[in-house]
Design a protein around this motif. Structure first.
Motif, short mmCIF file in Angstrom:
data_model
loop_
_atom_site.label_atom_id
_atom_site.label_comp_id
_atom_site.label_asym_id
_atom_site.label_seq_id
_atom_site.Cartn_x
_atom_site.Cartn_y
_atom_site.Cartn_z
N LEU A 1 0.81 -1.20 0.00
CA LEU A 1 0.00 0.00 0.00
C LEU A 1 0.85 1.27 0.00
CD1 LEU A 1 -2.85 -0.98 2.49
CD2 LEU A 1 -2.98 -0.84 0.00
N SER A 2 2.06 1.19 0.57
CA SER A 2 2.88 2.39 0.69
C SER A 2 3.73 2.64 -0.55
CB SER A 2 3.80 2.28 1.91
OG SER A 2 4.69 1.18 1.76
N GLY A 3 3.86 1.65 -1.42
CA GLY A 3 4.63 1.83 -2.65
C GLY A 3 5.65 0.73 -2.84
N PRO A 4 6.39 0.78 -3.93
CA PRO A 4 7.36 -0.28 -4.23
C PRO A 4 8.53 -0.27 -3.28
CG PRO A 4 7.58 1.53 -5.79
CD PRO A 4 6.34 1.81 -4.98
N ASP A 5 9.11 -1.45 -3.06
CA ASP A 5 10.27 -1.59 -2.19
C ASP A 5 11.52 -1.38 -3.05
OD1 ASP A 5 12.34 -2.38 -0.59
OD2 ASP A 5 11.29 -4.08 0.29
N PHE A 6 12.06 -0.16 -3.05
CA PHE A 6 13.19 0.16 -3.92
C PHE A 6 14.47 -0.55 -3.46
CE2 PHE A 6 10.36 3.68 -4.98
CZ PHE A 6 10.45 3.66 -6.36
N THR A 7 14.57 -0.89 -2.18
CA THR A 7 15.74 -1.63 -1.71
C THR A 7 15.80 -2.99 -2.40
OG1 THR A 7 15.65 -0.53 0.43
CG2 THR A 7 16.89 -2.60 0.30
N ARG A 8 14.67 -3.64 -2.47
CA ARG A 8 14.61 -4.96 -3.11
C ARG A 8 14.84 -4.84 -4.61
NH1 ARG A 8 9.34 -7.99 -1.36
NH2 ARG A 8 10.48 -9.72 -2.30
N ILE A 9 14.34 -3.76 -5.20
CA ILE A 9 14.54 -3.56 -6.64
C ILE A 9 16.02 -3.37 -6.95
CG2 ILE A 9 14.10 -2.00 -8.57
CD1 ILE A 9 11.34 -1.47 -7.32
N ASN B 1 21.25 -3.22 -18.84
CA ASN B 1 21.73 -2.02 -19.53
C ASN B 1 20.62 -1.33 -20.31
OD1 ASN B 1 24.43 -2.33 -18.66
ND2 ASN B 1 24.76 -3.91 -20.22
N THR B 2 19.39 -1.75 -20.07
CA THR B 2 18.27 -1.17 -20.81
C THR B 2 17.32 -0.48 -19.83
OG1 THR B 2 16.94 -3.19 -20.63
CG2 THR B 2 18.41 -3.00 -22.53
N PRO B 3 16.49 0.43 -20.31
CA PRO B 3 15.49 1.05 -19.43
C PRO B 3 14.55 -0.01 -18.87
CG PRO B 3 15.70 2.27 -21.49
CD PRO B 3 16.46 0.99 -21.68
N PHE B 4 13.99 0.25 -17.69
CA PHE B 4 13.07 -0.70 -17.09
C PHE B 4 11.92 0.05 -16.43
CE2 PHE B 4 16.09 0.32 -13.81
CZ PHE B 4 15.32 0.44 -12.66
N LEU B 5 10.83 -0.66 -16.23
CA LEU B 5 9.62 -0.08 -15.65
C LEU B 5 9.33 -0.75 -14.31
CD1 LEU B 5 6.88 1.54 -15.86
CD2 LEU B 5 5.95 -0.51 -16.94
N VAL B 6 9.07 0.07 -13.30
CA VAL B 6 8.62 -0.44 -12.02
C VAL B 6 7.13 -0.13 -11.92
CG1 VAL B 6 8.80 -0.27 -9.51
CG2 VAL B 6 10.86 -0.08 -10.93
N LEU B 7 6.33 -1.16 -11.83
CA LEU B 7 4.88 -0.99 -11.84
C LEU B 7 4.29 -1.62 -10.59
CD1 LEU B 7 2.58 -1.49 -14.92
CD2 LEU B 7 1.87 -2.25 -12.66
N SER B 8 3.53 -0.84 -9.84
CA SER B 8 2.90 -1.32 -8.61
C SER B 8 1.42 -1.58 -8.87
CB SER B 8 3.05 -0.29 -7.48
OG SER B 8 2.24 -0.63 -6.38
N ARG B 9 1.03 -2.83 -8.82
CA ARG B 9 -0.38 -3.16 -9.03
C ARG B 9 -1.27 -2.53 -7.96
NH1 ARG B 9 -2.15 -7.54 -12.26
NH2 ARG B 9 -0.49 -8.60 -13.41
N SER B 10 -0.79 -2.50 -6.71
CA SER B 10 -1.61 -1.94 -5.64
C SER B 10 -1.87 -0.46 -5.86
CB SER B 10 -0.94 -2.16 -4.28
OG SER B 10 0.30 -1.50 -4.20
N MET B 11 -0.86 0.26 -6.39
CA MET B 11 -1.06 1.68 -6.67
C MET B 11 -2.03 1.88 -7.82
SD MET B 11 2.80 3.16 -6.06
CE MET B 11 2.30 4.88 -6.11
N VAL B 12 -1.97 0.99 -8.81
CA VAL B 12 -2.94 1.04 -9.90
C VAL B 12 -4.35 0.83 -9.35
CG1 VAL B 12 -3.74 -0.10 -12.01
CG2 VAL B 12 -1.29 0.29 -11.66
N ARG B 13 -4.49 -0.17 -8.47
CA ARG B 13 -5.81 -0.43 -7.88
C ARG B 13 -6.30 0.75 -7.07
NH1 ARG B 13 -3.55 -5.67 -7.23
NH2 ARG B 13 -2.88 -5.21 -5.09
N ASN B 14 -5.40 1.36 -6.29
CA ASN B 14 -5.79 2.52 -5.48
C ASN B 14 -6.25 3.68 -6.36
OD1 ASN B 14 -5.18 1.13 -3.17
ND2 ASN B 14 -3.17 2.07 -2.89
N ASN B 15 -5.55 3.88 -7.48
CA ASN B 15 -5.94 4.96 -8.39
C ASN B 15 -7.30 4.70 -9.02
OD1 ASN B 15 -3.64 6.49 -7.97
ND2 ASN B 15 -2.50 5.55 -9.65
#
Length: 206
Positions: A16-24, A34-48
């Motif tokens: 609920l508080s957001g992605p765990d950047f330490t784990r990422i 070496n390529t761009p990447f996307l961090v997507l939080s399903r819970s944040m999508v659901r909250n929105n």
């Protein structure tokens, strides 16, 4: 190369508080990319989605696939019971792949090729957007299978991206297009408009 990293096992509070950047960061250090990447939080999508639903009571929400067609987002929209706004046959297929239904879609692109229309109708889409006489005529073959929304221009000077210069008939042309639809036996379904992207004024005049 596109790489997807799924982070599981987070506590309810973490989700609920957001992605765990330490784990990422740890995962990326273990497997550098070496390529761009996307961090997507399903819970944040659901909250929105929940927040938007509460802000628009009585409104049937159609998620615009063009804004972000990532399967995880589309899946969350399906799970929330909302419908879709598509602008191409490829977007239609993307929605079907995550469990969406064609009778819950609006094909909102005002300009479509005859092939695009035929494929969408064959798949089961019934609601389309038009903004000119030529586009209305393209639906004559499918008059008994479709319902059309007429898109008209609005004053969107407060929008960062003003789309009225590109799509939409003038308000004075609406009745003419509705009359043409009637002549061809096509059902009139209503009006459509776009106030522009990143609109900073909630008082747009229609």
């Amino acid at each position: 190369m596109i790489k997807a990293i799924q982070i599981t096992g987070a506590s309810r509070q973490d989700r609920l508080s957001g992605p765990d950047f330490t784990r990422i960061r740890q995962l990326l250090n273990d497997d550098p990319s070496n390529t761009p990447f996307l961090v997507l939080s399903r819970s944040m999508v659901r909250n929105n989605i929940v927040g938007l639903t509460r802000a628009l009571p009585g409104v049937k929400i159609h998620y615009a696939v063009k804004s972000n067609n990532h399967p995880a987002i589309l899946e969350e929209v399906v799970r929330a019971g909302h419908w879709f706004d598509i602008a191409s046959y490829q977007e239609l297929r993307s929605v079907l792949e995550v469990g969406g239904k064609t009778d819950e879609m609006i094909h909102s692109h005002p300009i479509k090729s005859p092939q695009e229309i035929a494929e969408a109708v064959a798949a089961g889409v019934t609601v389309f957007v038009v903004d000119n006489p030529s586009e209305v005529e393209k639906f004559s073959t499918f008059a008994d299978k479709v319902r059309l929304l007429i898109r008209f221009k609005v004053d969107s000077g407060a929008a960062v991206v003003n789309l009225s210069y590109k799509f939409g008939c003038t308000p004075e042309e609406v009745l003419y297009l509705a009359g043409k639809m009637s002549e061809l036996g096509i059902s009139y379904h209503g009006l459509a408009f776009h106030v522009g992207s990143q609109c900073e004024d909630s008082g747009i005049h229609i």
